[in-house]
Motif scaffolding. Structure first.
Motif, PDB file in Angstrom:
ATOM      1  N   VAL A   6       0.837  -1.206   0.000  1.00 32.94           N
ATOM      2  CA  VAL A   6       0.000   0.000   0.000  1.00 32.94           C
ATOM      3  C   VAL A   6       0.869   1.253   0.000  1.00 32.94           C
ATOM      4  N   LEU A   7       1.950   1.220   0.797  1.00 30.61           N
ATOM      5  CA  LEU A   7       2.867   2.358   0.864  1.00 30.61           C
ATOM      6  C   LEU A   7       3.505   2.617  -0.490  1.00 30.61           C
ATOM      7  N   ASN A   8       3.946   1.557  -1.149  1.00 29.89           N
ATOM      8  CA  ASN A   8       4.565   1.710  -2.474  1.00 29.89           C
ATOM      9  C   ASN A   8       3.572   2.253  -3.491  1.00 29.89           C
ATOM     10  N   ILE A   9       2.340   1.761  -3.429  1.00 26.11           N
ATOM     11  CA  ILE A   9       1.310   2.260  -4.340  1.00 26.11           C
ATOM     12  C   ILE A   9       1.051   3.742  -4.095  1.00 26.11           C
ATOM     13  N   ALA A  10       0.965   4.112  -2.805  1.00 28.19           N
ATOM     14  CA  ALA A  10       0.723   5.523  -2.462  1.00 28.19           C
ATOM     15  C   ALA A  10       1.872   6.403  -2.941  1.00 28.19           C
ATOM     16  N   ASN A  11       3.107   5.948  -2.712  1.00 24.21           N
ATOM     17  CA  ASN A  11       4.276   6.730  -3.119  1.00 24.21           C
ATOM     18  C   ASN A  11       4.353   6.900  -4.635  1.00 24.21           C
ATOM     19  N   PHE A  12       4.222   5.794  -5.354  1.00 24.50           N
ATOM     20  CA  PHE A  12       4.402   5.852  -6.803  1.00 24.50           C
ATOM     21  C   PHE A  12       3.210   6.493  -7.517  1.00 24.50           C
ATOM     22  N   SER A  13       1.998   6.294  -6.977  1.00 23.66           N
ATOM     23  CA  SER A  13       0.844   6.958  -7.596  1.00 23.66           C
ATOM     24  C   SER A  13       0.936   8.467  -7.392  1.00 23.66           C
ATOM     25  N   THR A  14       1.419   8.879  -6.215  1.00 23.24           N
ATOM     26  CA  THR A  14       1.610  10.302  -5.954  1.00 23.24           C
ATOM     27  C   THR A  14       2.651  10.885  -6.902  1.00 23.24           C
ATOM     28  N   LEU A  15       3.756  10.174  -7.071  1.00 25.10           N
ATOM     29  CA  LEU A  15       4.812  10.633  -7.973  1.00 25.10           C
ATOM     30  C   LEU A  15       4.284  10.738  -9.404  1.00 25.10           C
ATOM     31  N   PHE A  16       3.530   9.731  -9.839  1.00 26.11           N
ATOM     32  CA  PHE A  16       2.998   9.738 -11.197  1.00 26.11           C
ATOM     33  C   PHE A  16       2.035  10.902 -11.407  1.00 26.11           C
ATOM     34  N   VAL A  17       1.108  11.087 -10.452  1.00 27.40           N
ATOM     35  CA  VAL A  17       0.133  12.178 -10.574  1.00 27.40           C
ATOM     36  C   VAL A  17       0.845  13.526 -10.602  1.00 27.40           C
ATOM     37  N   CYS A  18       1.862  13.687  -9.742  1.00 28.22           N
ATOM     38  CA  CYS A  18       2.575  14.961  -9.686  1.00 28.22           C
ATOM     39  C   CYS A  18       3.381  15.243 -10.951  1.00 28.22           C
ATOM     40  N   MET A  19       3.746  14.200 -11.670  1.00 23.67           N
ATOM     41  CA  MET A  19       4.480  14.400 -12.921  1.00 23.67           C
ATOM     42  C   MET A  19       3.642  15.144 -13.952  1.00 23.67           C
ATOM     43  N   VAL A  20       2.321  15.054 -13.814  1.00 21.37           N
ATOM     44  CA  VAL A  20       1.433  15.720 -14.777  1.00 21.37           C
ATOM     45  C   VAL A  20       0.447  16.671 -14.081  1.00 21.37           C
ATOM     46  N   LEU A  21       0.621  16.902 -12.780  1.00 24.84           N
ATOM     47  CA  LEU A  21      -0.376  17.627 -12.001  1.00 24.84           C
ATOM     48  C   LEU A  21      -0.683  19.011 -12.560  1.00 24.84           C
ATOM     49  N   LYS A  22       0.341  19.747 -12.959  1.00 24.06           N
ATOM     50  CA  LYS A  22       0.135  21.114 -13.429  1.00 24.06           C
ATOM     51  C   LYS A  22      -0.118  21.208 -14.930  1.00 24.06           C
TER      52      LYS A  22
END
Length: 204
Positions: A6-22
């Protein structure tokens, strides 16, 4: 084992979303060639908060997965800043802002008490950026150039960071910051959707 997954999913999903967030906000500005409803002060405060936060995490050697998205967000905010200045006719100020932010970033790590003080103020700085955006929306009553998708993604990343902070560092300052940022991001998102719905009704 399950918590690690769950921690890995949270970390990597956050990183992925932030790569395109703006990206949605960047595309909206480029298409509209207008900054109506988008607050420059909000962006400047957000950039300041991001720089303080990532510097604090690096200074205390926190696990990189807990803050890797921040350099990406800073780069995207830099692009947004140039676009806003360009469409406001003051792009020449971008050099001044660059010098101020780089100088401030260097100053943060001169003494331990400086970075600790900056981090204690970071939540107020970041909260100020959200209120600046809200004020801009309330004043213009127009969210046409504000990307709801970007604010929705920002809300998700803060929610994910509440979990990752709880199970990794447990830093209460950081945790409180993410809780407050989640609530304020959702407030901005709902305000954007409210004015968009009002605008649609007027057009009908």
């Amino acid at each position: 084992m399950e918590s690690d997954t769950v921690l890995n999913i949270a970390n990597f999903s956050t990183l992925f979303v932030c790569m395109v967030l703006k990206f949605p906000q960047i595309f909206v500005l480029i298409r509209a060639k207008s900054t109506t409803g988008v607050s420059l002060n909000s962006l400047l405060l957000e950039l300041t908060g991001f720089i303080v936060f990532v510097t604090y995490q690096m200074y205390y050697d926190y696990p990189p997965p807990t803050y890797l998205e921040y350099p990406i967000l800073i780069a995207q905010d830099g692009i947004l800043l140039v676009l806003i200045l360009h469409y406001n006719g003051s792009v020449q100020q971008s050099l001044l802002y660059t010098l101020v932010f780089v100088g401030g970033w260097q100053l943060l790590t001169v003494q331990k008490w400086i970075i600790d003080l900056a981090m204690s103020l970071c939540t107020f700085i970041s909260a100020g950026s959200k209120f600046a955006q809200l004020q801009c929306l309330w004043r213009s009553k127009d969210s046409g150039q504000v990307s709801a998708l970007s604010w929705a993604m920002a809300s998700y990343t803060c929610l994910a960071r509440i979990y990752t902070t709880t199970v990794t560092t447990g830093d209460m300052q950081v945790l409180v910051r993410f809780v407050i940022m989640t609530l304020l991001n959702l407030w901005v998102l709902l305000t954007v959707l409210h004015y968009r719905r009002s605008s649609s009704k007027k057009q009908d």
